[in-house]
Scaffold this motif. Structure first.
Motif, PDB file in Angstrom:
ATOM      1  N   ASP A 670      -0.062  -6.514  10.084  1.00 16.82           N
ATOM      2  CA  ASP A 670      -1.419  -6.200   9.639  1.00 16.82           C
ATOM      3  C   ASP A 670      -1.545  -4.789   9.071  1.00 16.82           C
ATOM      4  O   ASP A 670      -2.302  -4.553   8.130  1.00 16.82           O
ATOM      5  N   THR A 671      -0.807  -3.856   9.655  1.00 12.25           N
ATOM      6  CA  THR A 671      -0.956  -2.452   9.245  1.00 12.25           C
ATOM      7  C   THR A 671      -0.566  -2.223   7.791  1.00 12.25           C
ATOM      8  O   THR A 671      -1.012  -1.257   7.166  1.00 12.25           O
ATOM      9  N   GLU A 672       0.268  -3.110   7.231  1.00  9.03           N
ATOM     10  CA  GLU A 672       0.710  -2.958   5.847  1.00  9.03           C
ATOM     11  C   GLU A 672      -0.047  -3.864   4.888  1.00  9.03           C
ATOM     12  O   GLU A 672       0.125  -3.761   3.668  1.00  9.03           O
ATOM     13  N   HIS A 673      -0.872  -4.757   5.423  1.00 14.64           N
ATOM     14  CA  HIS A 673      -1.565  -5.722   4.565  1.00 14.64           C
ATOM     15  C   HIS A 673      -3.081  -5.699   4.732  1.00 14.64           C
ATOM     16  O   HIS A 673      -3.782  -6.459   4.058  1.00 14.64           O
ATOM     17  N   LEU A 690      -1.664   0.131  -2.092  1.00 12.35           N
ATOM     18  CA  LEU A 690      -1.506  -1.319  -2.220  1.00 12.35           C
ATOM     19  C   LEU A 690      -0.299  -1.668  -3.081  1.00 12.35           C
ATOM     20  O   LEU A 690       0.531  -2.514  -2.705  1.00 12.35           O
ATOM     21  N   ILE A 691      -0.181  -1.006  -4.218  1.00  7.43           N
ATOM     22  CA  ILE A 691       0.944  -1.296  -5.114  1.00  7.43           C
ATOM     23  C   ILE A 691       2.264  -0.870  -4.471  1.00  7.43           C
ATOM     24  O   ILE A 691       3.274  -1.580  -4.566  1.00  7.43           O
ATOM     25  N   GLN A 692       2.236   0.267  -3.789  1.00  5.86           N
ATOM     26  CA  GLN A 692       3.457   0.719  -3.121  1.00  5.86           C
ATOM     27  C   GLN A 692       3.896  -0.265  -2.041  1.00  5.86           C
ATOM     28  O   GLN A 692       5.083  -0.573  -1.901  1.00  5.86           O
ATOM     29  N   ASN A 693       2.950  -0.819  -1.287  1.00  6.63           N
ATOM     30  CA  ASN A 693       3.288  -1.801  -0.259  1.00  6.63           C
ATOM     31  C   ASN A 693       3.833  -3.081  -0.873  1.00  6.63           C
ATOM     32  O   ASN A 693       4.759  -3.703  -0.343  1.00  6.63           O
ATOM     33  N   ILE A 694       3.244  -3.497  -1.993  1.00  9.53           N
ATOM     34  CA  ILE A 694       3.732  -4.700  -2.681  1.00  9.53           C
ATOM     35  C   ILE A 694       5.181  -4.496  -3.121  1.00  9.53           C
ATOM     36  O   ILE A 694       6.028  -5.381  -2.969  1.00  9.53           O
ATOM     37  N   CYS A 695       5.488  -3.302  -3.672  1.00 11.76           N
ATOM     38  CA  CYS A 695       6.843  -3.016  -4.138  1.00 11.76           C
ATOM     39  C   CYS A 695       7.826  -2.872  -2.976  1.00 11.76           C
ATOM     40  O   CYS A 695       8.963  -3.345  -3.052  1.00 11.76           O
ATOM     41  N   THR A 696       7.399  -2.224  -1.920  1.00  8.23           N
ATOM     42  CA  THR A 696       8.270  -2.066  -0.748  1.00  8.23           C
ATOM     43  C   THR A 696       8.637  -3.419  -0.167  1.00  8.23           C
ATOM     44  O   THR A 696       9.795  -3.679   0.178  1.00  8.23           O
ATOM     45  N   GLU A 697       7.655  -4.290  -0.064  1.00  8.11           N
ATOM     46  CA  GLU A 697       7.908  -5.626   0.475  1.00  8.11           C
ATOM     47  C   GLU A 697       8.848  -6.410  -0.433  1.00  8.11           C
ATOM     48  O   GLU A 697       9.753  -7.110   0.032  1.00  8.11           O
TER      49      GLU A 697
END
Length: 704
Positions: A670-673, A690-697
């Motif tokens: 949850d903490t990343e989404h 948000l974009i950084q989390n999408i790329c990291t994932e």
């Protein structure tokens, strides 16, 4: 008396001279003291938002904060915070200060690192980069006292009593792409403008650069003939029979003592053949151009004009590089067979400006570009050029060649088209003499599809001498056989022309070319309930537009769809409705505010059925839901159904949104989404995150 008069005159004249000299010095001091006005920028300002190709600015204190994202090391993606990048590079500290920023060309990948209290992140290929240095003006360069910003920020429009924020991008402007060349005298970057077209606000104009044009570096190549190393000497024997195997070649591999017989007539290396002597560098160094690694590039020495341009096969639009094995182990006869194979592939592909484009890099000890993507635009000229390629000789350093291609080949200057998948086909005689796994991984993460064609694999007695066993499986992104072809004999190579062409043209299966920015179907689920209000709804649309514009949008790259909901749901536009970024941004701008209740659970179910059910199999399904209150219905069951169907869900709550519902909607962890913000005007703060989390994932996904 006369003497006294003369003395008086001389004294008076000398006094006037001193006064004038003093006045002149004071005026000069005042002129020197008149300093250039340095504009101040905020910590959250990204380089890409500033139009000026080179500028000096002052950063405020307090920019050493995790919320100001930085991508890269030394060379930064323009998506980065300028001031935070300056702290990361050590130019300033958290107290702020003046910096000099220079825009340079986009990079094939950005490496994250921790430096000076700032953690920078890794990022795949980005359209523009920048360098940061000490804030001192360069001689001969005029710097702006006011910076010009692109109109990507919201433009305020009055609509009744509401202030409406609309996304920019309704007009076209010219933007300068800059390439970096450093001269030994100054060790500073000089920008060379090349006009390209992007979208922005019509009122935006591009300032003319005031820098001196850069001097193009000429690559020199040592042309002295070299005696072939005894390590790779081919025994002069007569050609016998029509087939070969790994056991009947007489080639000495390094440190093996194993002889592999060469089924070829006696040959000699032509005198005066070029010896490409250079070493590859993994990082940018002062004095080199941005992508210079010391390797020779033949297209710089012998530019070949396009005699004719073919449209090519439109069903196979790929940018293709062949890594040609030029090592001594291959021998003269097999080198000719390899050239014939490449010529046949060029003919079968249907080379042309609207179809596939093909370049060739030959490797031995070191790689060098024979010709790039834009050198030839038809199969006839390409085949003639292939026939004239001389053999380099040397070891079989495939890993070094892959690193070279990753850093140098797929650039705009070499004809890379951006919208076409990048494909590398590696030809290997036997096995490599260096490691390929790490170089292949970095190339894949830059969005390059890697195919291997191996000929005459090692015999059982030779396998103990291989540096990296199973090197093909370690190099390709899928180990299902699609990305690798093994040919038992060089004389059977012609049989794999059509299978190889079919694979490289199958763009739906070229999953290795996918990055976090071009591989998703992104569905926005937008709360249009009465509690949002007209003005805040426009702010939400601006947030949606700001996220969308950072992705590469087309019918084969990232696609965008949108649903608005109250008690009911409305499909604003589907994934296949718009195929350009401009059309998507215009569609977002046109979404009208609905008003009503808040049934978030029903909206998730509707989005799953009406939007994601039509998602392409090779796309990552990403749902971004924005709401400002608690739902009137249950969100847990619909959210679980979305997760089971492979939808990656991000939830953004504003004001009165319920934290427990946001966590239930979001994909774990949850903490990343899941994100929460107290008011609509602060939504913009989550765009980078948000974009950084999408790329990291995306980058953390297994490749095999």
């Amino acid at each position: 008396a006369l003497l006294t008069m003369k003395a008086t005159i001389i004294t008076t004249f000398f006094g006037v001279f001193l006064v004038c000299t003093y006045a002149a010095k004071e005026a000069t001091k005042k002129m020197k003291k008149s300093k250039l006005y340095v504009p101040q920028i905020d910590c959250d300002v990204k380089a890409g938002k500033i139009i000026n190709p080179e500028f000096i600015a002052k950063c405020p204190p307090g920019c050493q904060d995790v919320k100001y994202r930085v991508y890269g090391t030394d060379i930064y993606a323009s998506f980065s915070s300028v001031c935070s990048a300056a702290i990361h590079s050590g130019i300033i500290d958290n107290t702020g200060g003046k910096i000099l920023v220079q825009k340079v060309a986009g990079h094939s990948g950005y490496r994250g690192s921790f430096s000076n209290g700032v953690r920078s992140l890794s990022l795949p290929r980005w359209r523009e980069s920048f360098l940061v240095s000490e804030g001192k003006p360069r001689k001969g360069v005029t710097y702006p006292s006011t910076l010009e910003y692109s109109s990507s920020k919201s433009t305020a429009v009055k609509s009744g009593n509401d202030r409406v924020n609309v996304p920019a991008g309704d007009a076209v402007r010219k933007e300068y792409q800059t390439s970096l060349v450093l001269t030994p005298a100054t060790q500073m970057a000089t920008t060379t403008p090349t006009p390209t077209t992007t979208t922005t606000d019509p009122s935006t104009t591009m300032p003319k650069p005031t820098t001196t044009p850069a001097i193009t570096r000429t690559t020199t190549v040592a042309a002295a003939a070299k005696t072939r190393p005894g390590l790779h000497r081919v025994r002069d024997i007569a050609f016998r029979g029509t087939s070969t195997s790994a056991s009947n070649r007489n080639i000495l591999r390094p440190s093996t003592g194993i002889q592999r017989q060469e089924p070829v007539a006696t040959f000699r290396r032509a005198a005066g053949s070029p010896a490409h002597l250079a070493t590859e560098t993994d990082s940018w160094k002062p004095g080199l151009s941005l992508f210079d690694t010391g390797f020779s590039s033949k297209e710089e020495l012998n530019p070949k004009p396009l005699e004719s341009i073919s449209q090519g096969n439109p069903n196979c639009k790929v940018d293709l590089s062949f890594l040609m094995d030029g090592s001594w182990s291959i021998g003269k006869r097999r080198f000719q067979l390899q050239k014939q194979f490449l010529s046949n592939v060029a003919q079968a592909l249907g080379i042309g400006s609207a179809g596939p484009l093909m370049g060739i890099v030959q490797y031995g000890d070191d790689p060098s570009t024979e010709f790039n993507l834009k050198t030839y635009a038809n199969a006839k000229d390409l085949r003639n050029a292939i026939e004239k390629i001389p053999q380099k000789g040397g070891l079989s350093n495939v890993g070094k060649a892959l690193s070279f291609v990753n850093k140098n080949f797929f650039s705009d200057a070499n004809g890379n088209r951006g919208g076409a998948p990048n494909v590398v086909v590696v030809m290997v005689d036997g096995w490599p003499t260096d490691r390929v796994e790490e170089a292949s991984r970095l190339a894949r993460e830059s969005g390059i599809n890697i195919f291997f064609v191996t000929i005459e694999a090692a015999a059982e007695s030779e396998k103990q001498s291989i540096i990296e066993p199973n090197f093909v499986d370690k190099a390709v992104c899928r180990t299902n056989g699609f990305y690798s072809i093994n040919v038992p004999s060089w004389f059977g190579l012609h049989k794999v022309v059509q299978p190889l062409v079919k694979r490289v043209c199958d763009t739906d299966r070229l999953v290795c070319s996918k990055t976090c920015l071009n591989s998703a179907d992104i569905g926005f689920v937008i709360d249009g309930s009465s509690s949002v209000g007209t003005s805040n709804f426009r702010t939400v649309l601006q947030f949606v537009a700001n996220i969308s514009k950072e992705f590469e949008i087309s019918d084969t790259d990232t696609r965008i769809g949108a649903v608005q909901y109250t008690y009911e749901q409305r499909l604003e536009f589907s994934f296949d409705k718009y195929s350009t970024k401009q059309d998507v941004l215009s569609a977002i701008k046109r979404i009208s505010y609905w008003s009503g209740g808040t049934s978030t659970g029903a909206a998730i179910s509707y989005t799953l059925e009406q939007l994601f059910s039509k998602s392409k199999p090779n796309k990552r399904k990403i749902m971004i839901l924005i709401t400002d209150g608690r739902s009137y219905d249950d969100v847990r069951v619909p959210a679980m159904a979305a997760h089971r169907n492979g939808v990656i869900a991000y939830s953004i709550g504003v004001a009165w949104a319920a934290q427990d519902e946001l966590e239930a909607i979001a994909t774990d962890p949850d903490t990343e989404h899941s994100f929460f913000v107290d008011e609509f005007d602060n939504l913009y703060r989550f765009v980078n995150q948000l974009i950084q989390n999408i790329c990291t994932e995306f980058n953390s996904q297994p490749r095999n």
